[in-house]
Design a protein around this motif. Structure first.
Motif, mmCIF file in Angstrom:
data_model
loop_
_atom_site.group_PDB
_atom_site.id
_atom_site.type_symbol
_atom_site.label_atom_id
_atom_site.label_comp_id
_atom_site.label_asym_id
_atom_site.label_seq_id
_atom_site.Cartn_x
_atom_site.Cartn_y
_atom_site.Cartn_z
ATOM 1 N N TYR A 1 14.339 -40.841 15.616
ATOM 2 C CA TYR A 1 13.907 -40.008 14.487
ATOM 3 C C TYR A 1 14.999 -39.954 13.411
ATOM 4 O O TYR A 1 14.700 -39.932 12.212
ATOM 5 C CB TYR A 1 13.559 -38.590 14.947
ATOM 6 C CG TYR A 1 12.899 -37.787 13.848
ATOM 7 C CD1 TYR A 1 11.592 -38.077 13.466
ATOM 8 C CD2 TYR A 1 13.573 -36.784 13.165
ATOM 9 C CE1 TYR A 1 10.976 -37.375 12.442
ATOM 10 C CE2 TYR A 1 12.977 -36.079 12.139
ATOM 11 C CZ TYR A 1 11.671 -36.376 11.777
ATOM 12 O OH TYR A 1 11.064 -35.689 10.755
ATOM 13 N N VAL B 1 14.509 -42.830 11.324
ATOM 14 C CA VAL B 1 13.322 -42.698 10.475
ATOM 15 C C VAL B 1 13.644 -41.931 9.189
ATOM 16 O O VAL B 1 13.232 -42.315 8.094
ATOM 17 C CB VAL B 1 12.169 -42.004 11.231
ATOM 18 C CG1 VAL B 1 11.032 -41.619 10.280
ATOM 19 C CG2 VAL B 1 11.641 -42.913 12.329
ATOM 20 N N TYR C 1 6.724 -31.589 12.808
ATOM 21 C CA TYR C 1 7.094 -33.004 12.779
ATOM 22 C C TYR C 1 5.950 -33.880 12.267
ATOM 23 O O TYR C 1 6.176 -35.031 11.896
ATOM 24 C CB TYR C 1 7.503 -33.475 14.175
ATOM 25 C CG TYR C 1 8.972 -33.299 14.492
ATOM 26 C CD1 TYR C 1 9.826 -34.391 14.546
ATOM 27 C CD2 TYR C 1 9.506 -32.045 14.743
ATOM 28 C CE1 TYR C 1 11.170 -34.241 14.847
ATOM 29 C CE2 TYR C 1 10.844 -31.880 15.048
ATOM 30 C CZ TYR C 1 11.674 -32.979 15.092
ATOM 31 O OH TYR C 1 13.007 -32.822 15.384
ATOM 32 N N THR D 1 6.761 -35.312 9.066
ATOM 33 C CA THR D 1 8.041 -36.043 9.044
ATOM 34 C C THR D 1 9.078 -35.284 8.225
ATOM 35 O O THR D 1 9.528 -35.734 7.161
ATOM 36 C CB THR D 1 7.863 -37.469 8.488
ATOM 37 O OG1 THR D 1 6.694 -38.057 9.050
ATOM 38 C CG2 THR D 1 9.080 -38.338 8.821
ATOM 39 N N ALA E 1 6.278 -43.309 22.197
ATOM 40 C CA ALA E 1 6.931 -43.770 20.968
ATOM 41 C C ALA E 1 6.906 -45.291 20.825
ATOM 42 O O ALA E 1 7.202 -45.815 19.739
ATOM 43 C CB ALA E 1 8.370 -43.257 20.930
ATOM 44 N N PHE F 1 3.233 -45.190 18.974
ATOM 45 C CA PHE F 1 2.960 -44.299 17.847
ATOM 46 C C PHE F 1 4.269 -43.945 17.144
ATOM 47 O O PHE F 1 5.340 -44.017 17.747
ATOM 48 C CB PHE F 1 2.281 -43.006 18.325
ATOM 49 C CG PHE F 1 0.996 -43.236 19.076
ATOM 50 C CD1 PHE F 1 -0.182 -43.501 18.392
ATOM 51 C CD2 PHE F 1 0.980 -43.200 20.466
ATOM 52 C CE1 PHE F 1 -1.367 -43.716 19.083
ATOM 53 C CE2 PHE F 1 -0.200 -43.406 21.160
ATOM 54 C CZ PHE F 1 -1.378 -43.674 20.461
ATOM 55 N N PRO F 2 4.213 -43.540 15.864
ATOM 56 C CA PRO F 2 5.431 -43.105 15.170
ATOM 57 C C PRO F 2 6.097 -41.935 15.888
ATOM 58 O O PRO F 2 5.410 -41.091 16.493
ATOM 59 C CB PRO F 2 4.907 -42.676 13.785
ATOM 60 C CG PRO F 2 3.621 -43.403 13.614
ATOM 61 C CD PRO F 2 3.032 -43.522 14.989
ATOM 62 N N VAL F 3 7.409 -41.901 15.813
ATOM 63 C CA VAL F 3 8.169 -40.864 16.512
ATOM 64 C C VAL F 3 7.724 -39.470 16.078
ATOM 65 O O VAL F 3 7.543 -38.559 16.910
ATOM 66 C CB VAL F 3 9.678 -41.054 16.261
ATOM 67 C CG1 VAL F 3 10.467 -39.867 16.823
ATOM 68 C CG2 VAL F 3 10.167 -42.346 16.888
ATOM 69 N N SER F 4 7.538 -39.282 14.771
ATOM 70 C CA SER F 4 7.144 -37.962 14.279
ATOM 71 C C SER F 4 5.796 -37.537 14.856
ATOM 72 O O SER F 4 5.589 -36.361 15.188
ATOM 73 C CB SER F 4 7.080 -37.962 12.752
ATOM 74 O OG SER F 4 6.190 -38.969 12.292
ATOM 75 N N THR F 5 4.880 -38.482 15.013
ATOM 76 C CA THR F 5 3.566 -38.185 15.592
ATOM 77 C C THR F 5 3.694 -37.766 17.052
ATOM 78 O O THR F 5 3.017 -36.841 17.517
ATOM 79 C CB THR F 5 2.643 -39.409 15.478
ATOM 80 O OG1 THR F 5 2.522 -39.773 14.109
ATOM 81 C CG2 THR F 5 1.264 -39.124 16.058
#
Length: 411
Positions: free
Chosen positions: A247, A250, A303, A306, A368, A371-375
């Motif tokens: 993250y 990101v 999150y 983001t 992760a 999927f995106p880390v924030s998701t």
């Protein structure tokens, strides 16, 4: 002083036996932190393998379930002081064996597993003994809180201090220090606490006693939901810590920002514990258990947008502070557990907590990959909140049932 007489954290420290337990906790915790770092570095230097180095660290989690399930009966079958001292001495012997230059890597990993398998038995027995020392009331709650605060503080400072230590001594030398801290803890517990008889429990074989204790605890609807309230929030709250490094990439922050992300949750946890323990009374801490448990993971849903470093730190700190619900939950649990089951129940609680955090880290890392880390972190917050709401509803039902049962009995 009666167990419920107010005195705050200072009142807990007036109890001589607790002071011995507290200092012993500091020493053994230091030993664990130092051994984790030193052994990881040693294995990497011997093998040059990042995978084996990472496995060395992971082995601190994996045997918890095994030891906590199969060896839990030890906590009730034998006098608590003897169990604590023997556990510390076994860990000291394992650390001393790691110091020997002739010990191969496979043996180092096996010894690491032994220490990890012993840990839930030690921690469960110590928690059960804490109730004997401090009573089942508010002093027990505050004593447990102090031990948790020390453990969270170790997350913040322990690894940094361990790194500094390795700049001065070799990994094997650091493991020698670990052996000394375990031995020192054993001495403190042997001469600083009273001998108390075994609680009894199942008189059969150790394995049968351990498994029957787990069955008895988990078969009780009220005890089961209280245990899950300890286990489920940490399973989801480890997601932002496990994914802090990706993250940070990101949102484009450097190592200093990453360090802040790693520290925010434990800082919030320590602050929440200290406030609840020092500013709130027992009745208030009991009233906020279920409301706080319901929302402690909710800040992680930020999150989804983001957030930058500032908002992420706020969310993590708030989520950590929400874990102050555990002070009231500690009292509920200790009052529900039958005395003859106390050691096994607390050992199971410790083993489940460590295991489920390891599972949470693994699942967060796996998610992760797709999927995106924030998701992933936002989903952990949302799913965790939903799970906690279901547990809160179940806790209210069991509370009403137990209250009705008590009223019928008294009638």
């Amino acid at each position: 002083m009666a167990p419920d007489e107010p005195g705050g954290y200072r009142g807990v420290f007036r109890v001589r036996e607790f002071r011995a337990v507290f200092v012993a906790h500091l020493m053994s915790l230091l030993g664990v932190v130092v051994s984790e770092i030193a052994l990881t570095v040693l294995v990497y230097r011997l093998t040059g393998s990042p995978m084996l180095s990472a496995l060395t660290f992971a082995l601190g989690f994996l045997p918890y379930l095994l030891g906590g399930t199969l060896l839990a009966g030890v906590a009730d079958k034998y006098p608590a002081r003897r169990v604590l001292v023997v556990c510390d001495l076994l860990c000291a012997a394992c650390a001393a064996a790691m110091v020997l230059p002739v010990t191969p890597v496979a043996a180092l990993l096996a010894l690491r597993c032994v220490i990890a398998a012993i840990s839930p038995v030690f921690n469960g027995t110590r928690t059960a003994t804490l109730a004997d020392i401090l009573g089942n009331g508010d002093r027990f709650v505050l004593g447990r809180s102090l031990l948790r605060i020390v453990s969270q503080s170790a997350v913040l400072t322990g690894f940094g201090l361990g790194g500094l230590l390795l700049a001065v001594v070799s990994p094997r030398g650091a493991l020698g220090i670990t052996a000394c801290t375990f031995a020192g803890s054993a001495l403190l517990l042997r001469f600083g606490t009273k001998r108390r008889p075994a609680r009894g429990g199942d008189s059969g074989a150790l394995l049968r006693s351990s498994l029957s204790g787990a069955r008895q605890v988990l078969a009780d609807r009220r005890l089961r939901v209280l245990m899950l309230l300890f286990w489920v929030p940490p399973m989801f709250s480890v997601a932002p810590e496990a994914l802090a490094a990706p993250y940070a990439d990101v949102i484009g922050i450097g190592p200093a920002g990453l360090g802040l992300l790693m520290c925010a949750l434990p800082v919030g946890t320590i602050a929440g514990e200290l406030y609840a323990g020092s500013a709130l009374g027992p009745a208030t801490r009991s009233r906020i258990v279920l409301p706080l448990a319901a929302v402690t993971l909710l800040p992680l849903t930020v999150y989804a947008a983001t957030p930058g470093l500032g908002w992420a730190l706020v969310a993590l700190t708030l989520s950590g502070a929400g874990s102050a619900y555990t002070l009231g939950l500690d009292r509920w649990l200790i009052e529900e557990i039958p005395g003859e089951l106390r050691g096994r129940a607390m050992t199971l609680l410790t083993a489940g907590l460590m295991t489920i955090q390891g599972v949470g880290m693994a699942l967060a890392g796996l998610a992760a990959e797709f999927f995106p880390v924030s998701t992933v972190v936002a989903a952990a917050g949302a799913l965790g909140t939903l799970s906690c709401l279901l547990l809160v509803a179940e806790a209210r039902k069991t509370e009403e049932r137990d209250g009705a049962d008590r009223n019928m009995t008294s009638g």
